[in-house]
Write a protein that holds these residues in place. Structure first.
Motif, mmCIF file in Angstrom:
data_model
loop_
_atom_site.group_PDB
_atom_site.id
_atom_site.type_symbol
_atom_site.label_atom_id
_atom_site.label_comp_id
_atom_site.label_asym_id
_atom_site.label_seq_id
_atom_site.Cartn_x
_atom_site.Cartn_y
_atom_site.Cartn_z
ATOM 1 N N ALA A 138 0.827 -1.205 0.000
ATOM 2 C CA ALA A 138 0.000 0.000 0.000
ATOM 3 C C ALA A 138 0.859 1.251 0.000
ATOM 4 N N LEU A 139 1.875 1.286 0.835
ATOM 5 C CA LEU A 139 2.724 2.465 0.961
ATOM 6 C C LEU A 139 3.576 2.697 -0.276
ATOM 7 N N LEU A 140 3.859 1.615 -1.006
ATOM 8 C CA LEU A 140 4.649 1.735 -2.235
ATOM 9 C C LEU A 140 3.793 2.133 -3.434
ATOM 10 N N SER A 141 2.480 2.070 -3.286
ATOM 11 C CA SER A 141 1.590 2.256 -4.429
ATOM 12 C C SER A 141 1.313 3.711 -4.778
ATOM 13 N N ASP A 142 1.477 4.633 -3.790
ATOM 14 C CA ASP A 142 1.135 6.028 -4.048
ATOM 15 C C ASP A 142 1.751 6.886 -2.944
ATOM 16 N N LYS A 143 1.481 8.199 -3.006
ATOM 17 C CA LYS A 143 1.977 9.114 -1.992
ATOM 18 C C LYS A 143 1.387 8.777 -0.633
ATOM 19 N N ALA A 144 2.172 9.021 0.403
ATOM 20 C CA ALA A 144 1.758 8.651 1.756
ATOM 21 C C ALA A 144 0.450 9.316 2.158
ATOM 22 N N TRP A 145 0.277 10.598 1.809
ATOM 23 C CA TRP A 145 -0.918 11.305 2.263
ATOM 24 C C TRP A 145 -2.188 10.747 1.633
ATOM 25 N N VAL A 146 -2.038 10.048 0.500
ATOM 26 C CA VAL A 146 -3.196 9.418 -0.137
ATOM 27 C C VAL A 146 -3.565 8.116 0.577
ATOM 28 N N ILE A 147 -2.558 7.364 1.001
ATOM 29 C CA ILE A 147 -2.765 6.017 1.509
ATOM 30 C C ILE A 147 -2.934 5.958 3.029
ATOM 31 N N VAL A 148 -2.053 6.674 3.761
ATOM 32 C CA VAL A 148 -1.984 6.517 5.214
ATOM 33 C C VAL A 148 -3.302 6.778 5.937
ATOM 34 N N PRO A 149 -4.113 7.796 5.546
ATOM 35 C CA PRO A 149 -5.376 8.003 6.270
ATOM 36 C C PRO A 149 -6.254 6.764 6.361
ATOM 37 N N PHE A 150 -6.170 5.889 5.366
ATOM 38 C CA PHE A 150 -6.997 4.684 5.393
ATOM 39 C C PHE A 150 -6.495 3.654 6.400
ATOM 40 N N LYS A 151 -5.277 3.855 6.899
ATOM 41 C CA LYS A 151 -4.756 2.985 7.956
ATOM 42 C C LYS A 151 -5.649 3.055 9.193
ATOM 43 N N PHE A 152 -6.237 4.235 9.411
ATOM 44 C CA PHE A 152 -7.010 4.436 10.637
ATOM 45 C C PHE A 152 -8.392 3.795 10.575
ATOM 46 N N ALA A 153 -8.683 3.130 9.467
ATOM 47 C CA ALA A 153 -9.885 2.288 9.439
ATOM 48 C C ALA A 153 -9.747 1.175 10.474
ATOM 49 N N GLY A 154 -8.495 0.890 10.861
ATOM 50 C CA GLY A 154 -8.249 -0.112 11.898
ATOM 51 C C GLY A 154 -8.962 0.213 13.199
ATOM 52 N N VAL A 155 -9.107 1.501 13.507
ATOM 53 C CA VAL A 155 -9.824 1.908 14.716
ATOM 54 C C VAL A 155 -11.302 1.538 14.597
ATOM 55 N N ILE A 156 -11.877 1.761 13.407
ATOM 56 C CA ILE A 156 -13.287 1.404 13.176
ATOM 57 C C ILE A 156 -13.465 -0.106 13.291
ATOM 58 N N TYR A 157 -12.525 -0.865 12.677
ATOM 59 C CA TYR A 157 -12.581 -2.319 12.805
ATOM 60 C C TYR A 157 -12.561 -2.727 14.274
ATOM 61 N N ALA A 158 -11.670 -2.080 15.050
ATOM 62 C CA ALA A 158 -11.518 -2.434 16.461
ATOM 63 C C ALA A 158 -12.793 -2.144 17.248
ATOM 64 N N ILE A 159 -13.444 -1.020 16.944
ATOM 65 C CA ILE A 159 -14.701 -0.676 17.626
ATOM 66 C C ILE A 159 -15.760 -1.740 17.326
ATOM 67 N N SER A 214 -15.380 8.822 25.061
ATOM 68 C CA SER A 214 -14.290 7.965 24.576
ATOM 69 C C SER A 214 -14.270 7.944 23.052
ATOM 70 N N LEU A 215 -15.453 7.850 22.448
ATOM 71 C CA LEU A 215 -15.540 7.907 20.988
ATOM 72 C C LEU A 215 -15.071 9.263 20.470
ATOM 73 N N LEU A 216 -15.411 10.332 21.202
ATOM 74 C CA LEU A 216 -14.946 11.665 20.820
ATOM 75 C C LEU A 216 -13.419 11.747 20.907
ATOM 76 N N GLY A 217 -12.852 11.160 21.961
ATOM 77 C CA GLY A 217 -11.399 11.141 22.103
ATOM 78 C C GLY A 217 -10.733 10.397 20.963
ATOM 79 N N ILE A 218 -11.292 9.241 20.587
ATOM 80 C CA ILE A 218 -10.767 8.469 19.462
ATOM 81 C C ILE A 218 -10.831 9.288 18.173
ATOM 82 N N ALA A 219 -11.969 9.976 17.973
ATOM 83 C CA ALA A 219 -12.137 10.787 16.768
ATOM 84 C C ALA A 219 -11.108 11.912 16.712
#
Length: 285
Positions: free
Chosen positions: A224-245, A260-265
Motif C-alpha cells: 500500500a505504501l509503495l503504491s502512491d503518496k503517503a498522504w493518499v494512503i496513510v489516512p486509510f490505515k485508521f480504518a483499523g480503529v473502526i474495525y476495532a470498535i 471515549s468515541l470523541l477522544g478516538i475521533a
C-alpha cells in the motif's frame, strides 16, 4: 477503488483480527504469544531471504548495519509486548487507538534526534491528539491509568523504532523485519517457559494464525505504501480503529461511552491532518 487503498484497508483489517486473537488468548501469557509470533515470523522471513541469496550470492541475509538492526528489533519487541499487554486489559478500540499515536512520538523524537523542526500547526495538532487521549482516560472506568500509560509507552517505543528505520534505508525490508524475531526469541524464551500455559488445540491454531496474519498484514501494508503518496494512503490505515470498535462490540461487548468515541475521533483526525500537512506543505518546502 485505488489499489493501494484496498491494500491498506486489508492490512488494517488483518492487524485488527490479530489484536482480537490476542484478546481471545487471555489465558496465554503475553511473553508466550510474542515468542511464538516471533518464531513464525523468523521462519517465513528467513525462507524469503535465503531464496533471495540463492539468486544473488552477494546479498547479506543479516544486513550491513547490524547494531541499528538489533536496536530496531529490540524496540519492536518491547513495543509489541506492551501493546499486547494493553490489549488484554483495555477495550480493544482504546488499545488500538493508543498504538496509532506512535506517529506523534515519531515526530517528537525526530525533532530532537534528526533535528526535524515541527511547525506551529503540527504542535497544535499534537495538542489536539493528546486532548483525545485525556478524553479516553477520563470518561471510561475500564481504562486504568497503568494500562493507558503502558499503551502510550508502546507507541513511544514504536516511534523510536520508526526513527531507527529511517537510518536503514539501504537494508532489505524483510531483513529489517527478521531482526524482530532474532531479538524476540532469545528475549522471550525464558519468561515464556516460566509463565508457560498449555494452549490446547484452539490456542495453537490461534497462535499460528497470529504469526501468519501479522506477516501477511505487514506485506499488504508495504504494498500500500509503495503504491502512491503517503498522504493518499496513510489516512486509510485508521480504518483499523473502526474495525476495532466493531470487533470490540460484536465479540467482547465493549461499548464505548460518547466521550471515549470523541477522544478516538480527535486522535484519528489529528493524525490524518498531520500526515496531510507534512506531505503537502512541509515536504514541498
Amino acid at each position: 477503488m485505488h489499489r493501494g487503498v484496498v491494500y491498506m484497508l486489508l492490512a488494517g483489517l488483518l492487524f485488527s483480527i490479530v489484536n482480537a486473537l490476542v484478546k481471545f488468548l487471555h489465558y496465554i501469557p503475553v511473553s508466550q504469544i510474542v515468542f511464538f509470533r516471533s518464531l513464525i515470523t523468523l521462519i517465513v522471513a528467513f525462507i524469503y531471504l535465503w531464496l533471495k541469496k540463492m539468486k544473488d550470492p552477494q546479498f547479506k541475509i543479516l544486513g550491513n548495519n547490524k547494531k541499528m538492526l538489533l536496536a530496531r528489533g529490540l524496540f519492536g519487541v518491547t513495543a509489541l509486548y506492551l501493546l499486547f499487554l494493553s490489549i488484554k486489559h483495555l477495550p480493544l478500540a482504546t488499545a488500538t487507538t493508543l498504538q496509532y499515536t506512535s506517529p506523534l512520538f515519531t515526530i517528537l523524537i525526530a525533532s530532537g534526534w534528526h533535528k526535524e523542526k515541527a511547525s506551529p500547526v503540527i504542535w497544535l495538532l499534537l495538542l489536539m491528539a493528546f486532548t483525545g487521549i485525556m478524553l479516553l482516560k477520563g470518561f471510561d472506568n475500564r481504562v486504568s491509568t497503568f494500562y493507558l500509560i503502558t499503551g502510550l509507552i508502546s507507541a513511544f517505543i514504536s516511534g523510536l523504532a520508526y526513527n531507527v528505520i529511517k537510518g536503514l534505508g539501504k537494508e532489505d525490508p524483510v531483513t529489517i523485519v527478521m531482526y524482530f524475531p532474532l531479538v524476540g526469541i532469545p528475549v522471550m524464551i525464558v519468561p515464556a517457559i516460566i509463565e508457560w500455559q498449555a494452549p490446547g488445540l484452539t490456542g495453537w491454531l490461534l497462535l499460528l494464525s497470529i504469526g501468519i496474519l501479522t506477516f501477511v498484514a505487514q506485506y499488504y501494508m508495504t504494498l500500500a505504501l509503495l503504491s502512491d503518496k503517503a498522504w493518499v494512503i496513510v489516512p486509510f490505515k485508521f480504518a483499523g480503529v473502526i474495525y476495532a470498535i466493531i470487533i470490540g462490540i460484536l465479540f467482547f461487548k465493549e461499548y464505548l461511552p460518547f466521550f471515549s468515541l470523541l477522544g478516538i475521533a480527535l486522535i484519528v483526525l489529528s493524525l490524518i491532518l498531520i500526515n496531510y500537512y507534512r506531505n503537502n506543505f512541509v515536504e514541498k518546502n
